[in-house]
Design a protein around this motif. Structure first.
Motif, PDB file in Angstrom:
ATOM      1  N   PRO A 241      -0.434 -27.615  14.910  1.00  0.00           N
ATOM      2  CA  PRO A 241      -1.364 -27.843  13.792  1.00  0.00           C
ATOM      3  C   PRO A 241      -1.960 -29.248  13.854  1.00  0.00           C
ATOM      4  CG  PRO A 241       0.680 -26.844  13.018  1.00  0.00           C
ATOM      5  CD  PRO A 241       0.919 -27.234  14.445  1.00  0.00           C
ATOM      6  N   LEU A 242      -3.200 -29.360  13.388  1.00  0.00           N
ATOM      7  CA  LEU A 242      -3.952 -30.618  13.315  1.00  0.00           C
ATOM      8  C   LEU A 242      -4.350 -31.169  14.684  1.00  0.00           C
ATOM      9  CD1 LEU A 242      -2.037 -32.557  10.504  1.00  0.00           C
ATOM     10  CD2 LEU A 242      -4.081 -31.155  10.275  1.00  0.00           C
ATOM     11  N   LEU A 243      -4.118 -30.420  15.746  1.00  0.00           N
ATOM     12  CA  LEU A 243      -4.453 -30.887  17.096  1.00  0.00           C
ATOM     13  C   LEU A 243      -5.576 -30.036  17.676  1.00  0.00           C
ATOM     14  CD1 LEU A 243      -4.004 -32.615  19.584  1.00  0.00           C
ATOM     15  CD2 LEU A 243      -2.145 -31.082  20.262  1.00  0.00           C
ATOM     16  N   THR A 244      -6.645 -30.694  18.108  1.00  0.00           N
ATOM     17  CA  THR A 244      -7.787 -30.036  18.728  1.00  0.00           C
ATOM     18  C   THR A 244      -7.909 -30.508  20.165  1.00  0.00           C
ATOM     19  OG1 THR A 244      -8.974 -29.902  16.624  1.00  0.00           O
ATOM     20  CG2 THR A 244     -10.291 -29.695  18.631  1.00  0.00           C
ATOM     21  N   VAL A 245      -8.153 -29.582  21.087  1.00  0.00           N
ATOM     22  CA  VAL A 245      -8.329 -29.891  22.503  1.00  0.00           C
ATOM     23  C   VAL A 245      -9.795 -29.732  22.856  1.00  0.00           C
ATOM     24  CG1 VAL A 245      -7.709 -29.239  24.863  1.00  0.00           C
ATOM     25  CG2 VAL A 245      -5.982 -29.147  23.057  1.00  0.00           C
ATOM     26  N   GLN A 246     -10.341 -30.714  23.544  1.00  0.00           N
ATOM     27  CA  GLN A 246     -11.743 -30.674  23.935  1.00  0.00           C
ATOM     28  C   GLN A 246     -11.884 -31.202  25.364  1.00  0.00           C
ATOM     29  OE1 GLN A 246     -14.507 -29.576  22.400  1.00  0.00           O
ATOM     30  NE2 GLN A 246     -15.714 -30.117  24.189  1.00  0.00           N
ATOM     31  N   GLU A 247     -12.639 -30.488  26.183  1.00  0.00           N
ATOM     32  CA  GLU A 247     -12.939 -30.957  27.528  1.00  0.00           C
ATOM     33  C   GLU A 247     -14.079 -31.966  27.463  1.00  0.00           C
ATOM     34  OE1 GLU A 247     -13.739 -27.563  29.941  1.00  0.00           O
ATOM     35  OE2 GLU A 247     -11.644 -27.302  30.491  1.00  0.00           O
ATOM     36  N   GLY A 248     -13.946 -33.056  28.208  1.00  0.00           N
ATOM     37  CA  GLY A 248     -14.987 -34.072  28.230  1.00  0.00           C
ATOM     38  C   GLY A 248     -14.475 -35.333  28.878  1.00  0.00           C
ATOM     39  N   ALA A 249     -15.397 -36.208  29.227  1.00  0.00           N
ATOM     40  CA  ALA A 249     -15.071 -37.490  29.849  1.00  0.00           C
ATOM     41  C   ALA A 249     -15.554 -38.620  28.949  1.00  0.00           C
ATOM     42  CB  ALA A 249     -15.718 -37.611  31.228  1.00  0.00           C
ATOM     43  N   VAL A 250     -14.703 -39.585  28.709  1.00  0.00           N
ATOM     44  CA  VAL A 250     -15.054 -40.740  27.892  1.00  0.00           C
ATOM     45  C   VAL A 250     -15.789 -41.746  28.762  1.00  0.00           C
ATOM     46  CG1 VAL A 250     -14.165 -42.644  26.513  1.00  0.00           C
ATOM     47  CG2 VAL A 250     -13.118 -40.388  26.341  1.00  0.00           C
ATOM     48  N   GLU A 251     -17.050 -42.027  28.405  1.00  0.00           N
ATOM     49  CA  GLU A 251     -17.878 -42.946  29.167  1.00  0.00           C
ATOM     50  C   GLU A 251     -17.883 -44.359  28.595  1.00  0.00           C
ATOM     51  OE1 GLU A 251     -19.282 -42.312  31.986  1.00  0.00           O
ATOM     52  OE2 GLU A 251     -18.870 -40.162  32.038  1.00  0.00           O
ATOM     53  N   ASP A 252     -17.642 -44.489  27.295  1.00  0.00           N
ATOM     54  CA  ASP A 252     -17.708 -45.817  26.684  1.00  0.00           C
ATOM     55  C   ASP A 252     -16.920 -45.799  25.378  1.00  0.00           C
ATOM     56  OD1 ASP A 252     -18.337 -48.439  26.331  1.00  0.00           O
ATOM     57  OD2 ASP A 252     -20.503 -48.156  26.118  1.00  0.00           O
ATOM     58  N   LEU A 253     -16.663 -47.007  24.860  1.00  0.00           N
ATOM     59  CA  LEU A 253     -15.966 -47.176  23.593  1.00  0.00           C
ATOM     60  C   LEU A 253     -16.934 -47.705  22.550  1.00  0.00           C
ATOM     61  CD1 LEU A 253     -12.656 -48.851  24.827  1.00  0.00           C
ATOM     62  CD2 LEU A 253     -13.097 -46.415  24.457  1.00  0.00           C
TER      63      LEU A 253
END
Length: 218
Positions: free
Chosen positions: A146-158
């Motif tokens: 619960p409360l956890l979502t999984v998403q595919e993607g790459a972090v490019e910046d902060l």
């Protein structure tokens, strides 16, 4: 959207390459527009799954970002947990209600106490694990948290806040920018898990190869 094999739950697939006002997130913590999370965990390896699960258990709306959702729970070429050096770490994670020890119990094929001929101070419990079974059980655990979502993607910046007036250059991380030009703000913290395979190189005579990932990743 796609169903993860052997799990029976839907999770968000790769985001589209065109910017959209809303993202196809799914899971208990999903919102229809402008997704906002308390904690963002980058990386779906051993450290990332433990961090995301612990954050969600503490009541924070958590997003787990990973390049490939079907690689969550992927073990190395030596599928074992514990041993002399890391056996105590496994017990500490288990005491904090972590995942790896519990998944090892569900996926183990052989257990052994190392150094039994020596004193108890150097004994180490090691578990040999079925890689496919561990991966399947870990994905089922993560997708049903619960409360956890999984998403595919790459972090490019902060995304950084403005520097504090009394501390020049001191900024606070307030979100991440994905490779699809989508900004994901959060309110609490960012957990970035450093991967084991961080750009290693294999040198063979005069040939240079970039290595460090499993053959199953190709």
């Amino acid at each position: 959207m796609f169903p993860l094999r052997g799990v029976g739950r839907w999770l968000a697939g790769p985001l589209p390459r065109q910017p959209r006002p809303s993202a196809p997130f799914s899971g208990p913590s999903a919102v229809p527009r402008a997704p906002h999370f308390d904690v963002v965990v980058v990386g779906g390896g051993h450290a990332g799954t433990e961090a995301a699960s612990a954050s969600a258990r503490c009541g924070s709306r958590t997003l787990l970002l990973t390049h490939r959702a079907d690689a969550i729970g992927q073990m190395s070429c030596n599928p074992s947990f514990g041993g002399i050096g890391k056996g105590h770490l496994m017990r500490e994670v288990d005491a904090l209600d972590g995942l790896c020890s519990r998944i090892c119990d569900q996926s183990g094929v052989h257990y052994k106490v190392l150094n039994r001929r020596k004193g108890p101070a150097v004994w180490g419990l090691r578990a040999q694990v079925d890689r496919k079974l561990y991966k399947k059980n870990m994905q089922r655990e993560i997708l049903n948290t619960p409360l956890l979502t999984v998403q595919e993607g790459a972090v490019e910046d902060l995304i950084l806040t403005e520097p504090e007036p009394e501390h020049t250059g001191k900024c606070r991380v307030s979100g991440v920018v994905l490779d699809v030009i989508l900004r994901l703000p959060f309110t609490t913290s960012l957990c970035y898990t450093i991967p084991c395979f961080l750009g290693p190189r294999l040198v063979s005579v005069l040939l240079l190869h970039f290595a460090g990932v499993h053959l199953s990743a190709f």
